[in-house]
Design an enzyme around this catalytic site. Structure first.
Site, PDB file in Angstrom:
ATOM      1  CE  LYS A 168      -1.008   1.201   8.469  1.00 17.83           C
ATOM      2  NZ  LYS A 168      -1.854   0.266   7.673  1.00 17.83           N
ATOM      3  CD  GLU A 218       4.799   7.229  -5.420  1.00 15.50           C
ATOM      4  OE1 GLU A 218       5.840   6.775  -4.941  1.00 15.50           O
ATOM      5  OE2 GLU A 218       4.045   6.595  -6.183  1.00 15.50           O
TER       6      GLU A 218
HETATM    7  P1  ADP Z   1      -5.679   2.415  -0.871  1.00 11.76           P
HETATM    8  O1  ADP Z   1      -6.977   3.131  -1.088  1.00 11.76           O
HETATM    9  O2  ADP Z   1      -4.970   2.125  -2.122  1.00 11.76           O
HETATM   10  O3  ADP Z   1      -5.741   1.299   0.111  1.00 11.76           O
HETATM   11  P2  ADP Z   1      -4.821   4.188   1.104  1.00 11.76           P
HETATM   12  O4  ADP Z   1      -4.316   5.550   0.853  1.00 11.76           O
HETATM   13  O5  ADP Z   1      -6.163   4.017   1.709  1.00 11.76           O
HETATM   14  O6  ADP Z   1      -4.717   3.469  -0.272  1.00 11.76           O
HETATM   15  O7  ADP Z   1      -3.796   3.338   1.983  1.00 11.76           O
HETATM   16  C1  ADP Z   1      -2.401   3.485   1.930  1.00 11.76           C
HETATM   17  C2  ADP Z   1      -1.846   3.288   3.315  1.00 11.76           C
HETATM   18  O8  ADP Z   1      -2.352   4.307   4.157  1.00 11.76           O
HETATM   19  C3  ADP Z   1      -2.237   1.975   3.981  1.00 11.76           C
HETATM   20  O9  ADP Z   1      -1.143   1.501   4.760  1.00 11.76           O
HETATM   21  C4  ADP Z   1      -3.393   2.375   4.874  1.00 11.76           C
HETATM   22  O10 ADP Z   1      -3.548   1.520   5.984  1.00 11.76           O
HETATM   23  C5  ADP Z   1      -2.949   3.748   5.324  1.00 11.76           C
HETATM   24  N1  ADP Z   1      -4.021   4.649   5.765  1.00 11.76           N
HETATM   25  C6  ADP Z   1      -5.319   4.653   5.386  1.00 11.76           C
HETATM   26  N2  ADP Z   1      -6.007   5.618   6.027  1.00 11.76           N
HETATM   27  C7  ADP Z   1      -5.119   6.271   6.829  1.00 11.76           C
HETATM   28  C8  ADP Z   1      -5.201   7.376   7.731  1.00 11.76           C
HETATM   29  N3  ADP Z   1      -6.328   8.033   7.944  1.00 11.76           N
HETATM   30  N4  ADP Z   1      -4.069   7.774   8.364  1.00 11.76           N
HETATM   31  C9  ADP Z   1      -2.901   7.146   8.145  1.00 11.76           C
HETATM   32  N5  ADP Z   1      -2.761   6.088   7.316  1.00 11.76           N
HETATM   33  C10 ADP Z   1      -3.849   5.653   6.661  1.00 11.76           C
END
Ligand code: ADP
Length: 502
Positions: free
Chosen positions: A195, A270
């Site tokens: 994803k 990470e």
């Molecule tokens: P950033 O703030 O740098 O975008 P995130 O941690 O929000 O970093 O995003 C990293 C990844 O996690 C992306 O692929 C995002 O779509 C995904 N992501 C964000 N929120 C969730 C969630 N609640 N559960 C699973 N994946 C998520």
């Protein structure tokens, strides 16, 4: 947003992969629209222009991909020998090498990293990373420990792939980030659903196509695009996913831990960082100044291990600030596709606003803005460009020194003694990486042993080798990325006690 027509697109067609701009999921070796038919827009951060649409994955799409990945895990892929998996990964490395220019162009359009000064010079490291995992496919071993049991009991520890892996990766370098999941997945015989981040998914989709071209059975690696809270959350909670490899923010990392509790998934996380980079008065400043500056400004600061807390020994603070500011002014910020560009845009308007908010807060809390801090206008006004920014006289308690900014903002914090530097460096909930610049071996060793972080770079910053690996202390996550420990994370361990009465 619904599907777009090419007339609506504002980024010109530059690679064949963009002839079809309405991108779908890649499931079972085929392009598959989302069950709901919904899309999300993805933009070029250098121009603000619409680049493509992505399928908006939700629970149903994730369910479908997980079913396919499970079947693939039980299918012909299971019978691939380690040698065949190694050969396949090597073929993939060749294809990746061949298509590297196309992939890096796509990455640059999608997330804004400079093509010529950042992405293309990374070719050798990327191909070597894939080849490292090819070697790991032949290096998986169990054990036959001698036991002290009565009778003739032979004991073995067997290893087996964990099964279906969900990989949730960020936008700040998906081409590289995906390799640290694809590598161990293919080396161990697992299957995967990736994803990618909603802001930069294109190179992950293209890579999945190349894997099938390299001979990977359909369904072994699938890509479901979409929003984190929808597709990402569905993957993290899915009862038939055995492991999640996540790279992203600490806040989302916590959500992943909770979501994964249902079926006790193995996790590799990470997460964020606020890494210290410590410059002693005896350091070679000709190396330390550019090293520290690029440790913060590289990729426009959008790197989890960016060395954003720059501790500088007080006696050289004034000289260091002057030289770092001068170095920052030599950096060319602009069109990521231009030959001479050092720094591209931030990923989105939202991210730019966030970073500008931190710059304001730094000023309000009393940090001295030495240089930068402004959005670029003129030809660049439609993109999300920010000048490399330097704060001096920062204290470790200020917001700019405590929170992960994810932008080109360096905070210089003075210190007097090595003990003080160590205490300040460790005064953070994060522990991802760190740097030390000194010519004195005693100082270096004191810091190497004392810093609470997963990596210490000495007289350099930011090198990563897959054989060594990478990981965090404290709230920067857990689970090592690279090396034997990573491969073990993709394997179940099983003890066998074999009582053979001769
Ligand atoms: P950033 O703030 O740098 O975008 P995130 O941690 O929000 O970093 O995003 C990293 C990844 O996690 C992306 O692929 C995002 O779509 C995904 N992501 C964000 N929120 C969730 C969630 N609640 N559960 C699973 N994946 C998520």
């Amino acid at each position: 947003m619904n599907a777009i027509s090419n007339a609506a697109l504002s980024t010109p067609l530059l690679t064949p992969f963009l002839v079809e701009r309405n991108k779908k999921h890649f499931i079972d070796g085929r392009w598959v629209g989302s069950a709901s038919g919904e899309c999300i827009d993805t933009f070029n951060p250098a121009t603000g222009g619409l680049l493509a649409t992505l399928a908006r994955g939700r629970q149903e799409d994730v369910d479908r991909a997980v079913r396919v990945a499970r079947q693939a895990f039980e299918g012909p892929w299971r019978r691939f020998t380690p040698g065949q998996r190694q050969r396949l990964i090597m073929r993939f490395a060749e294809l990746f090498d061949k298509h590297f220019d196309e992939l890096t162009l796509l990455e640059s359009l999608d997330m804004g990293a400079p093509l010529h000064t950042r992405l293309r010079p990374g070719k050798a490291a990327l191909v070597q990373t894939i080849l490292y995992y090819a070697a790991q496919a032949r290096n998986i071993q169990g054990e036959t420990p001698h036991n002290s049991l009565p009778g003739q009991v032979t004991t073995m520890i067997l290893k087996a792939p964990v099964g279906v892996v969900g990989a949730i990766i960020p936008w700040n370098g998906p081409l590289f980030a995906q390799m640290h999941v694809l590598g161990p997945v293919l080396a161990t015989g697992c299957t995967a659903i990736i994803k990618p981040a909603e802001d930069a998914s294109l190179t992950v989709l293209r890579t999945a196509e190349l894997l099938v071209e390299a001979g990977l059975p359909p369904g072994v690696v699938n890509v479901v695009t979409g929003i984190g809270a929808e597709a990402g959350a569905a993957l993290a909670a899915h009862p038939d996913v055995n492991r999640i490899a996540f790279t992203g923010s600490t806040g989302v990392g916590r959500e992943i831990i909770k979501a994964s509790a249902g079926n006790m998934k193995r996790l590799q996380l990470e997460l964020g960082g606020k890494s210290p980079d410590i410059v002693f008065a005896d350091a070679d400043l000709d190396k330390a100044v550019p090293g520290v500056a690029m440790g913060v400004y590289g990729n426009s600061g959008q790197i989890c291990f960016a060395g954003t807390r720059v501790f500088v020994q007080r006696s050289i603070q004034a000289e260091f600030l002057e030289r770092m500011s001068a170095f920052g002014n030599t950096l060319k910020v602009g069109d990521p596709l231009a030959l001479e560009t050092d720094l591209g845009p931030l990923i989105t308007q939202r991210q730019l606003d966030r970073v500008l908010g931190y710059v304001e807060q730094g000023k309000q809390e009393g940090a001295a803005l030495v240089s930068g801090g402004r959005r670029l206008g003129g030809d660049l006004a439609n993109g999300y460009f920010l000048e490399p920014t330097l704060f001096g006289n920062v204290s470790n308690q200020m917001t700019v020194a405590q929170e992960e900014i994810f932008g080109p903002v360096a905070s210089v914090i003075p210190f007097d003694t090595a003990d003080e530097a160590l205490a300040l460096a460790n005064a953070t909930p994060y522990g991802l990486a760190s740097g030390v610049w000194s010519a004195n071996v005693n100082t270096v060793m004191k810091m190497v042993h004392g810093i609470q972080a997963g990596t210490v770079w000495v007289n350099c910053y930011g090198m990563v080798d897959p054989a060594v690996g990478f990981g965090g202390y404290k709230e920067s996550g857990y689970g090592w990325k690279g090396g034997a420990a990573q491969i073990d994370g993709y394997l179940y361990q099983k003890a066998a006690y074999i009582n053979v009465t001769a």
